[in-house]
Design a protein around this motif. Structure first.
Motif, PDB file in Angstrom:
ATOM      1  N   VAL A  20       0.728  -1.052   0.027  1.00 53.29           N
ATOM      2  CA  VAL A  20       0.136  -0.022   0.170  1.00 53.29           C
ATOM      3  C   VAL A  20       0.810   1.150  -0.048  1.00 53.29           C
ATOM      4  CG1 VAL A  20      -1.666   1.266   1.256  1.00 53.29           C
ATOM      5  CG2 VAL A  20      -1.578  -1.128   1.269  1.00 53.29           C
ATOM      6  N   ALA A  21       0.989   2.090  -1.074  1.00 56.24           N
ATOM      7  CA  ALA A  21       1.550   3.053  -1.252  1.00 56.24           C
ATOM      8  C   ALA A  21       0.528   4.338  -0.744  1.00 56.24           C
ATOM      9  CB  ALA A  21       1.973   3.399  -2.636  1.00 56.24           C
ATOM     10  N   TYR A  22       1.502   5.090   0.279  1.00 60.08           N
ATOM     11  CA  TYR A  22       0.883   6.348   0.906  1.00 60.08           C
ATOM     12  C   TYR A  22       1.638   7.379   1.228  1.00 60.08           C
ATOM     13  CZ  TYR A  22       2.352   4.809   5.399  1.00 60.08           C
ATOM     14  OH  TYR A  22       3.416   4.399   6.618  1.00 60.08           O
ATOM     15  N   GLY A  23       1.458   8.469   1.520  1.00 66.07           N
ATOM     16  CA  GLY A  23       2.253   9.763   1.705  1.00 66.07           C
ATOM     17  C   GLY A  23       1.903  10.712   2.611  1.00 66.07           C
ATOM     18  N   LEU A  44       4.200   1.229   1.917  1.00 68.13           N
ATOM     19  CA  LEU A  44       5.226   1.731   1.154  1.00 68.13           C
ATOM     20  C   LEU A  44       5.059   3.237   1.513  1.00 68.13           C
ATOM     21  CD1 LEU A  44       7.905   2.058  -0.605  1.00 68.13           C
ATOM     22  CD2 LEU A  44       6.052   1.829  -2.566  1.00 68.13           C
ATOM     23  N   LYS A  45       5.692   4.184   2.109  1.00 66.60           N
ATOM     24  CA  LYS A  45       5.372   5.371   2.428  1.00 66.60           C
ATOM     25  C   LYS A  45       6.624   6.223   1.498  1.00 66.60           C
ATOM     26  CE  LYS A  45       4.935   8.801   6.066  1.00 66.60           C
ATOM     27  NZ  LYS A  45       4.837   9.034   7.313  1.00 66.60           N
ATOM     28  N   VAL A  46       5.795   7.034   0.672  1.00 70.96           N
ATOM     29  CA  VAL A  46       6.274   7.879  -0.401  1.00 70.96           C
ATOM     30  C   VAL A  46       6.173   9.408  -0.060  1.00 70.96           C
ATOM     31  CG1 VAL A  46       6.007   6.161  -1.913  1.00 70.96           C
ATOM     32  CG2 VAL A  46       4.468   7.736  -1.964  1.00 70.96           C
ATOM     33  N   LYS A  47       7.037  10.216  -0.849  1.00 73.48           N
ATOM     34  CA  LYS A  47       6.761  11.648  -0.559  1.00 73.48           C
ATOM     35  C   LYS A  47       5.607  11.971  -1.608  1.00 73.48           C
ATOM     36  CE  LYS A  47       7.994  15.893  -0.558  1.00 73.48           C
ATOM     37  NZ  LYS A  47       7.809  16.830   0.836  1.00 73.48           N
ATOM     38  N   PHE A  62       5.830   5.521 -10.168  1.00 67.23           N
ATOM     39  CA  PHE A  62       5.428   5.119 -11.625  1.00 67.23           C
ATOM     40  C   PHE A  62       5.768   3.456 -11.945  1.00 67.23           C
ATOM     41  CE2 PHE A  62       5.302   5.233 -16.361  1.00 67.23           C
ATOM     42  CZ  PHE A  62       3.821   5.148 -16.549  1.00 67.23           C
ATOM     43  N   ARG A  63       7.248   3.642 -11.786  1.00 70.62           N
ATOM     44  CA  ARG A  63       7.937   2.177 -12.058  1.00 70.62           C
ATOM     45  C   ARG A  63       7.290   1.082 -11.502  1.00 70.62           C
ATOM     46  NH1 ARG A  63      14.354   3.864 -12.588  1.00 70.62           N
ATOM     47  NH2 ARG A  63      14.189   5.034 -14.333  1.00 70.62           N
ATOM     48  N   GLN A  64       7.130   1.467  -9.970  1.00 67.19           N
ATOM     49  CA  GLN A  64       6.676   0.070  -9.160  1.00 67.19           C
ATOM     50  C   GLN A  64       4.943  -0.255  -9.605  1.00 67.19           C
ATOM     51  OE1 GLN A  64       8.235   2.930  -8.001  1.00 67.19           O
ATOM     52  NE2 GLN A  64       8.870   2.920  -5.788  1.00 67.19           N
ATOM     53  N   MET A  65       4.534   0.915  -9.982  1.00 63.67           N
ATOM     54  CA  MET A  65       3.081   0.807 -10.653  1.00 63.67           C
ATOM     55  C   MET A  65       2.999  -0.250 -11.944  1.00 63.67           C
ATOM     56  SD  MET A  65       1.145   4.339  -9.820  1.00 63.67           S
ATOM     57  CE  MET A  65      -0.391   3.850 -10.139  1.00 63.67           C
ATOM     58  N   LEU A  66       4.039   0.100 -12.698  1.00 59.56           N
ATOM     59  CA  LEU A  66       4.319  -0.715 -13.968  1.00 59.56           C
ATOM     60  C   LEU A  66       4.504  -2.208 -13.967  1.00 59.56           C
ATOM     61  CD1 LEU A  66       6.038   1.918 -16.429  1.00 59.56           C
ATOM     62  CD2 LEU A  66       3.699   1.057 -16.627  1.00 59.56           C
ATOM     63  N   SER A  67       5.291  -2.277 -12.487  1.00 59.04           N
ATOM     64  CA  SER A  67       5.931  -3.898 -12.334  1.00 59.04           C
ATOM     65  C   SER A  67       4.989  -4.557 -11.894  1.00 59.04           C
ATOM     66  CB  SER A  67       7.142  -3.742 -11.663  1.00 59.04           C
ATOM     67  OG  SER A  67       6.908  -3.121 -10.583  1.00 59.04           O
ATOM     68  N   ALA A  68       3.690  -3.975 -11.082  1.00 65.68           N
ATOM     69  CA  ALA A  68       2.929  -4.692 -10.166  1.00 65.68           C
ATOM     70  C   ALA A  68       1.864  -5.241 -11.109  1.00 65.68           C
ATOM     71  CB  ALA A  68       2.010  -3.880  -9.624  1.00 65.68           C
ATOM     72  N   ASP A  69       1.166  -6.473 -10.884  1.00 67.30           N
ATOM     73  CA  ASP A  69       0.279  -7.361 -11.568  1.00 67.30           C
ATOM     74  C   ASP A  69      -0.913  -6.681 -11.485  1.00 67.30           C
ATOM     75  OD1 ASP A  69       2.008  -9.636 -12.558  1.00 67.30           O
ATOM     76  OD2 ASP A  69       2.139  -9.834 -10.443  1.00 67.30           O
ATOM     77  N   ILE A  80      -2.208  12.555 -10.463  1.00 66.35           N
ATOM     78  CA  ILE A  80      -1.631  12.397 -11.826  1.00 66.35           C
ATOM     79  C   ILE A  80      -1.165  11.033 -12.412  1.00 66.35           C
ATOM     80  CG2 ILE A  80       0.589  13.285 -12.931  1.00 66.35           C
ATOM     81  CD1 ILE A  80       0.564  15.740 -11.125  1.00 66.35           C
ATOM     82  N   LEU A  81      -0.919  10.091 -11.434  1.00 65.50           N
ATOM     83  CA  LEU A  81      -0.418   8.609 -11.777  1.00 65.50           C
ATOM     84  C   LEU A  81      -1.535   8.037 -12.320  1.00 65.50           C
ATOM     85  CD1 LEU A  81       1.752   7.544  -8.788  1.00 65.50           C
ATOM     86  CD2 LEU A  81       2.562   7.942 -11.142  1.00 65.50           C
ATOM     87  N   ASN A  82      -2.722   8.455 -11.909  1.00 69.09           N
ATOM     88  CA  ASN A  82      -3.890   7.774 -12.791  1.00 69.09           C
ATOM     89  C   ASN A  82      -4.012   7.808 -14.206  1.00 69.09           C
ATOM     90  OD1 ASN A  82      -4.834   7.441 -10.049  1.00 69.09           O
ATOM     91  ND2 ASN A  82      -6.512   8.167 -10.077  1.00 69.09           N
ATOM     92  N   TYR A  83      -3.607   8.923 -14.740  1.00 68.05           N
ATOM     93  CA  TYR A  83      -3.369   9.187 -16.031  1.00 68.05           C
ATOM     94  C   TYR A  83      -2.127   8.534 -16.735  1.00 68.05           C
ATOM     95  CZ  TYR A  83      -6.635  13.054 -14.751  1.00 68.05           C
ATOM     96  OH  TYR A  83      -7.848  13.625 -14.256  1.00 68.05           O
ATOM     97  N   LEU A  84      -1.121   8.504 -16.007  1.00 71.68           N
ATOM     98  CA  LEU A  84       0.217   7.859 -16.570  1.00 71.68           C
ATOM     99  C   LEU A  84      -0.143   6.657 -16.560  1.00 71.68           C
ATOM    100  CD1 LEU A  84       2.924   9.770 -14.722  1.00 71.68           C
ATOM    101  CD2 LEU A  84       2.056  10.093 -16.933  1.00 71.68           C
ATOM    102  N   ILE A  85      -0.551   5.537 -15.477  1.00 76.16           N
ATOM    103  CA  ILE A  85      -0.959   4.471 -15.660  1.00 76.16           C
ATOM    104  C   ILE A  85      -2.061   3.919 -16.734  1.00 76.16           C
ATOM    105  CG2 ILE A  85      -2.637   4.053 -13.787  1.00 76.16           C
ATOM    106  CD1 ILE A  85       0.455   1.733 -14.477  1.00 76.16           C
TER     107      ILE A  85
END
Length: 361
Positions: A20-23, A44-47, A62-69, A80-85
């Motif tokens: 779970v990514a959160y910040g 997974l605490k992120v900035k 974004f890289r972690q999201m691409l590698s996730a199933d 913003i990440l919603n649009y990128l993924i």
């Protein structure tokens, strides 16, 4: 946190890793002072990078999201990440699912913001709906029923019920004395974030009207947020209004045990389940900004849905306080409703949905 602990356990049993990514929250969220860190095994605490006054969010994962199933994101236009993924899905990486929140009333249907949200959500291939009403919203937009998991969003109702049951009469009496509340007087409770959508001005206006008829009516206010100054002022001006700040565990349970009614004239969210667990009828207004959990309210069964008018709201509370039989009936209805929802059931539904979505991916 309990949801993610249970979900982690469910998925671990079938060999699926949950992260779970959160910040850091934006200013309004941080003001509530109700945030905690997840265990490192889960979180997974992120900035977090917030722009435009906390309306736009970017997280550098974004890289972690691409590698996730499977990637599950909130259906938020400002992330913003919603649009990128979603764009990555156009090149074959179809791993996007949405956790869908939506008010019961689609007041802004047809707006530019709503059209963006609809188009973005169609880039996913699984949807986790807060409630049955959210599922109906998705169906209207052409989302396949077989790819929707209804979660029935919840809190740890059973855990809170255990806290409430553990409180004895002596503790309640001592707490009442500490607050300076006379024995036997009617007590109302508000618990939630202190921000504009909660309509605190309306609440205090209604309380004045209630006290004009019931001078011994006291109000407990729990929570924090950007409107705390308004609540502190109300506390300072009236000895029958008690602001206790953000309360958790024992102190929160004591307040819920003392109260007879839960007053929330503004946006209703998950606090409705805390109220029901304590057998408190929830009284709110018929407005279009409620969170999906307003579906749990059955008018005149476990609470009251009142016209959007402070006098009508006050009259409804006064009538309820003066009718012990009606108050007992609604209290019983609230307790019965609390047994329909649980964090355990939500976690199980979530796990089953994730497993099903991975099989489809």
């Amino acid at each position: 946190m309990r949801l993610y602990e249970l979900l982690y356990q469910h998925l671990q049993q079938v060999g699926i890793e949950l992260q779970v990514a959160y910040g850091t929250p934006n200013v309004e969220q941080a003001a509530k002072r109700d945030l905690i860190d997840l265990p490192k095994s889960i979180g997974l605490k992120v900035k977090n990078y917030w722009f435009f006054g906390g309306k736009l969010l970017y997280q550098p994962i974004f890289r972690q999201m691409l590698s996730a199933d499977r990637v599950i994101v909130l259906n938020a236009n400002g992330h913003i990440l919603n649009y990128l993924i979603a764009l990555a899905g156009l090149w074959g990486r179809r791993n996007l699912a949405f956790w869908v929140w939506w008010p019961s009333s689609r007041a802004n249907t047809g707006s530019f913001k709503e059209r963006i949200r609809q188009q973005l959500m169609k880039t996913g291939n699984w949807w986790f709906a807060y409630t049955s009403g959210t599922r109906n919203y998705l169906l209207l937009d052409g989302i396949p029923s077989a790819q929707i998991t209804v979660l029935n969003n919840s809190v740890d109702v059973s855990g809170f019920r255990e806290m409430l049951t553990a409180i004895g009469a002596a503790e309640l009496s001592n707490f009442t004395t500490l607050l300076g509340i006379p024995n036997g007087v009617p007590i109302g409770l508000f618990c939630g974030g202190l921000y504009d959508d909660k309509r605190l001005d309306f609440l205090f206006e209604a309380v004045k009207l209630i006290q004009a008829d019931c001078p011994d009516f006291h109000l407990l206010v729990l929570g924090d947020g950007i409107r705390r100054d308004l609540v502190s002022q109300a506390d300072a001006n009236d000895h029958r209004i008690h602001y206790l700040g953000p309360c958790f565990t024992k102190e929160k349970a004591l307040c819920f045990r003392l109260a007879e009614v839960f007053l929330c004239p503004g946006l209703v969210g998950l606090a409705i389940l805390d109220a029901f667990a304590a057998g408190l009828p929830l009284i709110t207004t018929d407005i279009p900004i409620h969170s999906p959990e307003i579906e749990y309210l059955c008018d005149n069964v476990n609470g009251l849905l009142v016209a959007n008018d402070s006098r009508a709201y006050a009259n409804a509370v006064i009538s309820l306080l003066k009718s012990p039989s009606t108050l007992r009936r609604l209290s019983s209805g609230a307790l019965a409703s609390s047994r329909q929802y649980s964090i355990e059931s939500m976690a199980n539904q979530y796990a089953e949905g994730i497993i099903a979505s991975l099989k489809r991916a």
